[in-house]
Design an enzyme around this catalytic site. Sequence first.
Site, PDB file in Angstrom:
ATOM      1  N   ASN A 121       0.767  -1.167  -0.102  1.00 16.08           N
ATOM      2  CA  ASN A 121      -0.004   0.041  -0.206  1.00 16.08           C
ATOM      3  C   ASN A 121       0.835   1.341   0.140  1.00 16.08           C
ATOM      4  O   ASN A 121       1.868   1.304   0.718  1.00 16.08           O
ATOM      5  CB  ASN A 121      -0.786  -0.014   1.376  1.00 16.08           C
ATOM      6  N   PHE A 181      -1.546   8.147   4.122  1.00 18.59           N
ATOM      7  CA  PHE A 181      -2.349   8.710   5.472  1.00 18.59           C
ATOM      8  C   PHE A 181      -3.420   9.556   4.904  1.00 18.59           C
ATOM      9  O   PHE A 181      -3.823  10.921   5.097  1.00 18.59           O
ATOM     10  CB  PHE A 181      -1.373   9.976   6.147  1.00 18.59           C
ATOM     11  N   SER A 192       5.743   4.979   8.657  1.00 25.88           N
ATOM     12  CA  SER A 192       5.074   4.691   7.477  1.00 25.88           C
ATOM     13  C   SER A 192       5.863   5.129   6.208  1.00 25.88           C
ATOM     14  O   SER A 192       6.647   6.233   6.246  1.00 25.88           O
ATOM     15  CB  SER A 192       3.785   5.564   7.128  1.00 25.88           C
ATOM     16  N   ASN A 236       5.064   5.722   3.225  1.00 26.38           N
ATOM     17  CA  ASN A 236       4.419   6.618   2.369  1.00 26.38           C
ATOM     18  C   ASN A 236       4.172   8.084   2.528  1.00 26.38           C
ATOM     19  O   ASN A 236       3.219   8.736   1.717  1.00 26.38           O
ATOM     20  CB  ASN A 236       2.890   5.848   2.147  1.00 26.38           C
ATOM     21  N   THR A 237       4.795   8.713   3.574  1.00 25.37           N
ATOM     22  CA  THR A 237       4.768  10.125   3.431  1.00 25.37           C
ATOM     23  C   THR A 237       6.351  10.470   3.416  1.00 25.37           C
ATOM     24  O   THR A 237       7.230   9.839   4.221  1.00 25.37           O
ATOM     25  CB  THR A 237       4.138  10.622   4.823  1.00 25.37           C
ATOM     26  N   LYS A 268       5.661   3.647  16.914  1.00 21.70           N
ATOM     27  CA  LYS A 268       5.783   2.427  15.985  1.00 21.70           C
ATOM     28  C   LYS A 268       6.828   2.556  15.069  1.00 21.70           C
ATOM     29  O   LYS A 268       7.168   3.553  14.493  1.00 21.70           O
ATOM     30  CB  LYS A 268       4.475   2.410  15.417  1.00 21.70           C
ATOM     31  N   ASN A 322       6.057  -1.629  11.390  1.00 23.50           N
ATOM     32  CA  ASN A 322       5.050  -1.122  10.256  1.00 23.50           C
ATOM     33  C   ASN A 322       5.557  -2.033   9.210  1.00 23.50           C
ATOM     34  O   ASN A 322       6.036  -2.969   9.047  1.00 23.50           O
ATOM     35  CB  ASN A 322       5.420   0.378  10.029  1.00 23.50           C
TER      36      ASN A 322
HETATM   37  C1  LIG Z   1      -3.489  -0.421   3.636  1.00 17.61           C
HETATM   38  C2  LIG Z   1      -2.796  -0.430   4.672  1.00 17.61           C
HETATM   39  C3  LIG Z   1      -2.761   0.809   5.318  1.00 17.61           C
HETATM   40  C4  LIG Z   1      -1.847   0.965   6.688  1.00 17.61           C
HETATM   41  N1  LIG Z   1      -2.133   2.077   7.423  1.00 17.61           N
HETATM   42  C5  LIG Z   1      -1.399   2.385   8.569  1.00 17.61           C
HETATM   43  C6  LIG Z   1      -1.584   3.374   9.318  1.00 17.61           C
HETATM   44  O1  LIG Z   1      -2.085   4.492   8.917  1.00 17.61           O
HETATM   45  N2  LIG Z   1      -0.533   3.629  10.250  1.00 17.61           N
HETATM   46  C7  LIG Z   1       0.299   2.689  11.036  1.00 17.61           C
HETATM   47  O2  LIG Z   1       0.806   2.695  11.800  1.00 17.61           O
HETATM   48  N3  LIG Z   1       0.057   1.551   9.930  1.00 17.61           N
HETATM   49  C8  LIG Z   1      -0.376   1.159   8.836  1.00 17.61           C
HETATM   50  N4  LIG Z   1      -0.307   0.129   8.405  1.00 17.61           N
HETATM   51  C9  LIG Z   1       0.383  -0.912   8.806  1.00 17.61           C
HETATM   52  C10 LIG Z   1      -0.114  -1.944   9.558  1.00 17.61           C
HETATM   53  O3  LIG Z   1      -0.876  -1.261  10.849  1.00 17.61           O
HETATM   54  C11 LIG Z   1       0.637  -3.179  10.145  1.00 17.61           C
HETATM   55  O4  LIG Z   1       1.826  -2.565  10.815  1.00 17.61           O
HETATM   56  C12 LIG Z   1       1.191  -3.874   8.919  1.00 17.61           C
HETATM   57  O5  LIG Z   1       0.396  -4.111   7.892  1.00 17.61           O
HETATM   58  C13 LIG Z   1       1.863  -5.282   9.284  1.00 17.61           C
HETATM   59  O6  LIG Z   1       0.775  -6.200   9.875  1.00 17.61           O
HETATM   60  P1  LIG Z   1       0.030  -7.235   8.855  1.00 17.61           P
HETATM   61  O7  LIG Z   1       1.247  -8.103   8.232  1.00 17.61           O
HETATM   62  O8  LIG Z   1      -0.501  -8.092   9.837  1.00 17.61           O
HETATM   63  O9  LIG Z   1      -0.486  -6.472   7.572  1.00 17.61           O
HETATM   64  C14 LIG Z   1      -1.377   0.031   7.065  1.00 17.61           C
HETATM   65  C15 LIG Z   1      -1.264  -1.264   6.324  1.00 17.61           C
HETATM   66  C16 LIG Z   1      -1.999  -1.484   5.336  1.00 17.61           C
HETATM   67  C17 LIG Z   1      -2.068  -2.686   4.697  1.00 17.61           C
END
Ligand SMILES: Cc1cc2nc3c(=O)[nH]c(=O)nc-3n(C[C@H](O)[C@H](O)[C@H](O)COP(=O)(O)O)c2cc1C
Length: 355
Positions: A117, A121, A182, A184-185, A216, A245
């Site tokens: 992704n 934000f 993140s 992505n910023t 995080k 993350n």
């Molecule tokens: C579409 C998407 C959006 C996410 N947005 C955020 C976010 O806004 N803030 C954040 O700290 N992590 C964000 N994450 C990361 C997740 O909270 C998590 O740390 C990461 O996906 C790893 O866990 P998983 O393997 O169970 O998906 C996002 C992940 C995905 C897939």
Amino acid sequence: MGLGYSLIVRPFLALMDSEKAHRRAIIGLRITSFTVLGRMMLRILYRPRKVETSALGLNFSNPLGLAAGMDKKAEAMVGWEALGFGFIEVGGITEHEQDGNPKPRMFRSSKHNALINRMGFNNPGSEKMSNHLAKCKKPSIPLMLNVGKSKITSLEDAHLDYAKTVERCGLYVDAFVINVSSPNTPNLRELQKDEDLARIIEAVQVHSGDKPVLVKIAPDLEDIQIKSIVDTARGLGCAGIVATNTTTSRPDDSPLMSETGGLSGKPLKSRSTEVIRLIADHTDGEWPIIGVGGIANSDDAWEKITNGASLVQIYSSMVFNGASVIKEIVNGLDRKLKSKGLTSLEQAVGIARGE
Ligand SMILES: Cc1cc2nc3c(=O)[nH]c(=O)nc-3n(C[C@H](O)[C@H](O)[C@H](O)COP(=O)(O)O)c2cc1C
């Protein structure tokens, strides 16, 4: 339920754009959980056994939480609770409202059981979010807020951006997660550097009261950088850390894997566990860790817990396996505790480290 999801819902969702499918799932959950009857139905179908635990000064009916990003706008909180999560992290929220990156910005690889992704934000901003939270029924499980930095705010002023969000929303949540990880910023991850991170933590603490503040982190850091972040955050009184993350690394160079953004799901699992273990070893298991990254079943969750995580979270496996994964993980943890003769989850935290 799990089989039905794999055979019917998943192939259908696979035909849809990932973000649209995600949006529909959230709306579906919000509608279903709107009434007492709907919530009762979800509980009957999905609710796992109790695996009670305490961490961060909070009590949890089980250690499995919804990871940040799934319910950015806190639209379906009572729904997540009815599905059986032990806690919820909503957000990321930034001071200013923003649209995020152009679509498409969320990609699914069934081959890898992974998501990429680059949402950037997209969120309503902290003013609208606090108005929304004020009107919502607060779930009875712990609620955490993931806090990010607005794109228009410079790195120098980042601390003020984070602090504003905490000030506005603080009344309605139980804990805060400072997201400096993140991918992505632009340049956000630079804020993981000691002085910048310290400035943000101190600014947030002005408004966080006695509620726990966590940081995080990204998995794409050298061990020495991770230890340094831990020392800074712990030294300033942060309650714990969320590891990790998404990653910018890739398991191979297949076309989908060349999409820009953060990778989550199965390919992240081992690195995230490595980071958890590193932090637990560095802090002698005395500083709470929320473990997240690639958890898809109770073995994965157990691995994170026994390497030092007090709590765990999921995002991607909800997308690939549906909500029945919650029950599968929590009930599986319960069985593991019993088979090992342990009477509480706390006893399992870090046991792979020889504690
Ligand atoms: C579409 C998407 C959006 C996410 N947005 C955020 C976010 O806004 N803030 C954040 O700290 N992590 C964000 N994450 C990361 C997740 O909270 C998590 O740390 C990461 O996906 C790893 O866990 P998983 O393997 O169970 O998906 C996002 C992940 C995905 C897939």
